[in-house]
Enzyme design. Structure first.
Site, PDB file in Angstrom:
ATOM      1  N   SER A 157       0.844  -1.192   0.000  1.00  0.00           N
ATOM      2  CA  SER A 157       0.000   0.000   0.000  1.00  0.00           C
ATOM      3  C   SER A 157       0.890   1.257   0.000  1.00  0.00           C
ATOM      4  O   SER A 157       1.754   1.396  -0.877  1.00  0.00           O
ATOM      5  CB  SER A 157      -0.966  -0.042   1.183  1.00  0.00           C
ATOM      6  OG  SER A 157      -1.992   0.901   1.050  1.00  0.00           O
ATOM      7  N   GLU A 253      -9.677  -4.785  -5.837  1.00  0.00           N
ATOM      8  CA  GLU A 253      -9.317  -3.563  -5.115  1.00  0.00           C
ATOM      9  C   GLU A 253      -9.288  -2.306  -5.979  1.00  0.00           C
ATOM     10  O   GLU A 253      -9.030  -2.339  -7.181  1.00  0.00           O
ATOM     11  CB  GLU A 253      -7.981  -3.733  -4.401  1.00  0.00           C
ATOM     12  CG  GLU A 253      -6.762  -3.874  -5.289  1.00  0.00           C
ATOM     13  CD  GLU A 253      -5.484  -3.742  -4.473  1.00  0.00           C
ATOM     14  OE1 GLU A 253      -5.317  -2.710  -3.800  1.00  0.00           O
ATOM     15  OE2 GLU A 253      -4.658  -4.670  -4.519  1.00  0.00           O
ATOM     16  N   HIS A 283      -7.279  -5.611  -1.070  1.00  0.00           N
ATOM     17  CA  HIS A 283      -6.063  -4.818  -0.928  1.00  0.00           C
ATOM     18  C   HIS A 283      -5.060  -5.545  -0.019  1.00  0.00           C
ATOM     19  O   HIS A 283      -5.399  -5.978   1.077  1.00  0.00           O
ATOM     20  CB  HIS A 283      -6.468  -3.471  -0.323  1.00  0.00           C
ATOM     21  CG  HIS A 283      -5.382  -2.468  -0.212  1.00  0.00           C
ATOM     22  ND1 HIS A 283      -4.611  -2.064  -1.286  1.00  0.00           N
ATOM     23  CD2 HIS A 283      -4.939  -1.746   0.852  1.00  0.00           C
ATOM     24  CE1 HIS A 283      -3.755  -1.151  -0.883  1.00  0.00           C
ATOM     25  NE2 HIS A 283      -3.923  -0.948   0.405  1.00  0.00           N
TER      26      HIS A 283
END
Length: 311
Positions: A157, A253, A283
């Site tokens: 991320s 995602e 995610h």
């Protein structure tokens, strides 16, 4: 180079653990719109829940280059090879606690050590504090005698952004570049222009545009000019001479397009780049390591990719 779409008709019931966790967080954020940053950090430290403890991995708290870190040492690993792990959490939340087990699984699969950074977080420390901390750790590892080619950057991320951008920072500092980069569901685009932000909105249980906008405001310190800085938004970076790159993402995602565009930009610059997209996954689905077959198979693919680099 490689682009792999791992498709399946069903998501394993074990993998639904991550979706359910994200949905719970989303519900709690909606119920408490005035969450403090301390509340957010407590919430996101639950990120360790989907990951089962890897067997045969020991951990050690340390300070490297002035940065607090946690080492993951799989039994019998090659300590002369290191994964620098930058955790996700929008540059503001997440920690070595939330990511220690995932870093342990990755280190074990690759047969190396891993170092999870508790880098300075926003909003108290906006960009580029996080990259400065990553550079300090990298320089300390080099000074300790570890070779650049034996170091890889890895993150998820926002930490995937840092794994990618830190190498650009190392290049800016004139340092020898690491051997490889691994990015899980990297969040790269601070301008939020990806088509899957909209098209996957109904299937992503965590990521929303308002959530990302809040993280961007904290990360940039409110300076809107930084959203196009290549060190904050690597989709604007020059990838010539960049190390081999492995990117993965979940098919469900919102940030899928960030992974795809990074892959395209890297290939265009002649980088050895691999993209793995697993259908139906949320995610940073490698958080399901040890729990769900989709995560374990992905980690096996990364280990196989890493072995090809060692030849």
């Amino acid at each position: 180079m490689n682009s792999m779409e791992q498709t399946s008709n069903t998501v394993s019931k074990e993998a639904d653990f991550l979706r359910a966790l994200y949905q719970d967080w989303s519900d709690r954020m909606v119920a408490n719109p005035n969450m403090t940053i301390a509340d957010f950090r407590s919430l996101f430290d639950e990120w360790e829940k989907p990951t089962l403890e890897p067997e045969g991995v020991t951990y050690k708290s340390d300070t490297v280059g002035g940065i607090d870190v946690v080492w993951a040492y799989p039994i019998g690993c090659d300590k002369s090879k290191v994964l620098i792990y930058t955790h996700g959490g929008g540059f503001a939340v997440g920690s070595s606690s939330s990511h220690r087990k995932l870093a342990g699984h990755m280190a074990k699969a690759l047969g190396v050590s891993s170092i999870v950074l508790d880098y300075r977080r926003s909003p108290e420390n906006p960009f580029p504090a996080q990259l400065e901390d990553a550079a300090a750790v990298y320089q300390a590892l080099l000074a300790s005698g570890i070779h650049a080619k034996d170091i890889g950057t890895i993150g998820d991320s926002a930490g995937g952004n840092l794994a990618v951008a830190s190498v650009l920072k190392f290049r800016e500092l004139g340092l020898e570049l690491p051997g490889f980069v691994i990015a899980f569901s990297p969040w790269l685009d601070m301008e939020l222009t990806g088509a899957t932000l909209e098209s996957n909105d109904a299937t992503d249980a965590l990521i929303t545009v308002p959530l990302l906008q809040g993280m961007i405001a904290m990360f940039t310190g409110g300076d809107s000019t930084k959203v196009r800085d290549p060190l904050a938004n690597p989709l604007h970076a020059d990838f010539n001479g960049y190390p081999p790159l492995y990117i993965n993402a979940g098919g469900a995602e919102c940030l899928l397009d960030d992974a795809r565009r990074l892959h395209d930009r890297a290939l265009a610059a002649g980088v050895q780049a691999t993209l793995s997209v697993v259908d139906g996954m949320q995610h940073v689905f490698p958080f399901l390591a040890g729990r769900a077959p989709e995560a374990d198979k992905e980690i096996e693919r990364i280990a196989a990719w890493y072995k090809t680099l060692q030849k």
